[in-house]
Design a protein around this motif. Sequence first.
Motif, mmCIF file in Angstrom:
data_model
loop_
_atom_site.group_PDB
_atom_site.id
_atom_site.type_symbol
_atom_site.label_atom_id
_atom_site.label_comp_id
_atom_site.label_asym_id
_atom_site.label_seq_id
_atom_site.Cartn_x
_atom_site.Cartn_y
_atom_site.Cartn_z
ATOM 1 N N SER A 137 -5.620 2.068 1.388
ATOM 2 C CA SER A 137 -4.216 2.418 1.114
ATOM 3 C C SER A 137 -3.484 2.830 2.378
ATOM 4 N N ASP A 142 0.471 1.133 -0.445
ATOM 5 C CA ASP A 142 0.175 1.074 -1.874
ATOM 6 C C ASP A 142 0.478 -0.287 -2.487
ATOM 7 N N GLY A 208 -2.618 -1.097 -6.665
ATOM 8 C CA GLY A 208 -2.982 0.179 -7.264
ATOM 9 C C GLY A 208 -4.352 0.141 -7.920
#
Length: 330
Positions: A137, A142, A208
């Motif tokens: 990340s 993201d 995600g």
Amino acid sequence: MRLLILGGTQFAGRAVAAAALARGWDVTVFHRGRHAAPEGAAVRIGDRTAEGGLAALAEGTWDVVVDTWSGAPSAVRDTARLLAGRAGRYVYISSCSVYVWPPAAGYDESTATVPSSPDAGDVPYAEAKRGGELAVSAAFGDTRSLLVRSGLILGPWENIGRLPWWLGRIARGGDVLAPGPRETPLQYVDVRDLAEWTLDAAEAGRSGPYNLVSAPGHTTMGELLDTCAEVTGSSARLRWTPAETVLAAGVEPWTDLPIWIPPTQEGYGALHGVGVERALAAGLRCRPVADTVRDTWEWFVSLGGAAPQRPDRARVGLAPEVEERLLKGM
């Protein structure tokens, strides 16, 4: 699609490589050279734990990177930083172990995770996987990071030994200790279903975290072991034994008797009660247990009944003398 797989020669990584090659993708496999890469994949050799070990990845661009690493998060950090400007999306095969233990049954991706750092060295498995997530990340952001938090993975190429142990034991025949209750619900994902979903999700631009395992109750302990007996053609007699009797004998769930954990024990909900609504809504489809067991057996037989074993994992399975003692006492 141009796919780079970090690993790609065993279990989950191999399944992803095989699925991508079957789709006609351009697949590159980066690994240490200890195992043969899938036929049709380009190969780059390197050891990401060694100084200069990423040199083989100094050039090249890819649409998707898939990483199955479960060691030091710093290795993921270094690789992700190196590739951030030359890859479109980074998929990290993580684990539901990243959640603070034991999460309550039905937990989803918003559940609290264990503390970790992308800069960590050798740390316990849960922290390693969470640190790897953080590393991806941080490097890709993201919106370009996909975190596949897998549950129990079964199927061909398994190098942990869980389903192969049950298949081998039942194939030998005789009385087999079967831990009850027979109707205990189980939750797992076939490694090939994990691979197909991962490629679909990457191609669709998903990002995600996603818990990735079948819906709760996809099968039961009884159906799993009955299917093992059926596909092996064994005349084994499953001796269903109350969980209390098994535990009182000092038998360890999950390790001595792979896959099984009694519903009354702490941790059952964490292993077989994972909330997967997000993955199901994103297209996860899981094949019947009979397909997983049959195909794993055929693969197991093709290897002469000696499945590969990860060197960093302890062997699973109940000692024959312990099983015999329990069966005699029934």
